[in-house]
Design an enzyme around this catalytic site. Structure first.
Site, PDB file in Angstrom:
ATOM      1  CB  VAL A   1      -0.868   0.199   1.191  1.00 57.76           C
ATOM      2  CG1 VAL A   1      -2.054  -0.737   1.373  1.00 57.76           C
ATOM      3  CG2 VAL A   1      -0.487  -0.089   2.720  1.00 57.76           C
ATOM      4  N   GLY A   2       1.945   0.972  -0.090  1.00 53.69           N
ATOM      5  CA  GLY A   2       3.205   2.403  -0.417  1.00 53.69           C
ATOM      6  C   GLY A   2       3.220   2.609  -1.922  1.00 53.69           C
ATOM      7  NE  ARG A   3       3.415   6.974  -4.221  1.00 52.95           N
ATOM      8  CZ  ARG A   3       1.896   7.052  -3.671  1.00 52.95           C
ATOM      9  NH1 ARG A   3       1.279   6.589  -3.643  1.00 52.95           N
ATOM     10  NH2 ARG A   3       1.717   8.571  -3.772  1.00 52.95           N
TER      11      ARG A   3
ATOM     12  CG  ASP B   1      -4.258  -0.002  -3.335  1.00 50.88           C
ATOM     13  OD1 ASP B   1      -5.328  -0.532  -4.593  1.00 50.88           O
ATOM     14  OD2 ASP B   1      -4.558   0.986  -3.335  1.00 50.88           O
TER      15      ASP B   1
ATOM     16  CD  GLU C   1      -0.373   2.740  -9.076  1.00 55.93           C
ATOM     17  OE1 GLU C   1      -1.059   3.359  -9.494  1.00 55.93           O
ATOM     18  OE2 GLU C   1      -0.005   2.113  -8.500  1.00 55.93           O
TER      19      GLU C   1
ATOM     20  CG  HIS D   1      -3.136   4.638  -5.829  1.00 57.71           C
ATOM     21  ND1 HIS D   1      -1.965   4.294  -6.758  1.00 57.71           N
ATOM     22  CD2 HIS D   1      -3.275   4.729  -4.954  1.00 57.71           C
ATOM     23  CE1 HIS D   1      -1.489   5.029  -5.709  1.00 57.71           C
ATOM     24  NE2 HIS D   1      -2.134   5.708  -5.159  1.00 57.71           N
TER      25      HIS D   1
HETATM   26  C1  GLV Z   1      -2.220   8.286  -2.132  1.00 57.97           C
HETATM   27  O1  GLV Z   1      -1.258   7.196  -3.251  1.00 57.97           O
HETATM   28  C2  GLV Z   1      -1.373   8.914  -2.082  1.00 57.97           C
HETATM   29  O2  GLV Z   1      -0.665   9.082  -2.314  1.00 57.97           O
HETATM   30  O3  GLV Z   1      -2.322   9.677  -0.669  1.00 57.97           O
END
Ligand code: GLV
Length: 315
Positions: free
Chosen positions: A228-230, A254, A259, A278
């Site tokens: 859920v990071g990058r 995610d 992307e 995402h």
């Molecule tokens: C989403 O990925 C954000 O950076 O808030």
């Protein structure tokens, strides 16, 4: 020492939620000049007019002009900083709101789905079979969270409330609330072998680019990996290899290097990969406006800005 006050008058707001933000902001009757423009319609004139730029990423024609402040509508600021030049005297801030809570719910939903065997029971139900497979209690899971910043800490807090003793991994290894321990990256190998789950909340920086590589995955033993990071913090080849070798049992992804994820990516069809586009922490227009206005107020009143980005560190 006297600190120079930053004067902000002309504010350019762009990004996916610019119209909703306009609706909320125009009701607030703020004594500033705003331009609300969609990302692909931002002109050079808009950019040169602006003292402040608010958006999820720089537009293609982006230039700093006279800007004094850039405010990211996302928590991650890699789109502004990674592989780009930053103008030293421009303040960069980021949106901090309920992302940590949302990401916690995202992670928990997939962990619990797995531990409670939702897929297994859906399958037995489809076969009209009465068969007990014992659900696994979450307290017994070893969960390692990479990144102990605002998001990582909130994830740890939510896990802790369910009886988990989350372990954190960070650059410094500094202790943080709700983590049973935090280890520096150099000692992460010790905790990885026991991990049932690894949750990645790291930002994308020069140091974290392809951080999750062969060497990292090799230490896991049949673990769940949640990103859920990058996306670009993961070497995709290494992840596919780890899935093949069963170092990783299940990957919940995610975020992706590119992307939307390419249509021909092998990840789409992989039986042990769950893909979401995402969505684990989408910025809501209301929260975006709230955070933007608070930041503006703090800038104008020369108060400490907690969501200021360290552009050298990159987060
Ligand atoms: C989403 O990925 C954000 O950076 O808030």
């Amino acid at each position: 020492m006297e600190v120079k006050r930053v004067e902000i008058q002309n504010i350019l707001i762009t990004g996916r939620i610019y119209q909703e933000m306009a609706q909320i902001l125009l009701k607030e009757k703020i004594d500033k000049d705003f331009r609300f423009v969609s990302e692909n319609e931002v002109s050079l004139d808009d950019l040169l007019w602006a003292d402040a730029y608010v958006g999820f990423c720089p537009t293609e024609n982006f230039q700093f002009g006279n800007m004094k402040w850039v405010h990211s509508l996302g928590a991650g600021v890699d789109r502004f900083l990674f592989n780009r030049e930053w103008k030293e005297d421009v303040l960069l801030t980021r949106t901090v709101c309920s992302f940590g809570q949302k990401i916690s719910e995202y992670c928990l939903s997939y962990i619990l789905r797995d531990l409670q065997g939702h897929d297994v029971y859906a399958w037995y139900q489809s076969k009209r079979q009465w068969k007990q497979v014992v659900p696994k209690p979450i307290q017994e899971q070893n969960i390692v969270v990479y990144g102990t910043g605002a998001v990582g800490q909130e994830v740890a807090k939510n896990l802790f409330s369910l009886g988990v003793k989350p372990i954190g991994v960070s650059r410094s290894g500094a202790a943080k609330p709700y983590f049973s321990e935090v280890v520096p990256v150099s000692r992460a190998a010790d905790v990885m072998v026991k991990a049932d789950w690894v949750i990645n909340t790291l930002p994308l920086t020069k140091e974290t680019y392809k951080f999750f590589d062969d060497e990292f995955f090799y230490r896991l033993q049949n673990a769940g990996f949640i990103n859920v990071g990058r996306g670009a913090t993961v070497d995709d080849e290494a992840l596919l290899n780890a899935l093949e070798k069963r170092y990783v049992r299940l990957a919940v992804l995610d975020v992706f290097t590119k992307e939307p994820l390419a249509i021909d990516s092998p990840l789409w069809q992989h039986p042990n990969v769950i893909i979401t586009p995402h969505i684990s922490a989408l910025t809501s227009p209301k929260e975006a406006v709230q955070c933007f206005l608070t930041t503006l107020k703090h800038i104008e009143e020369n108060k400490p800005i907690v969501n200021k980005v360290d552009v050298l560190k990159g987060y």
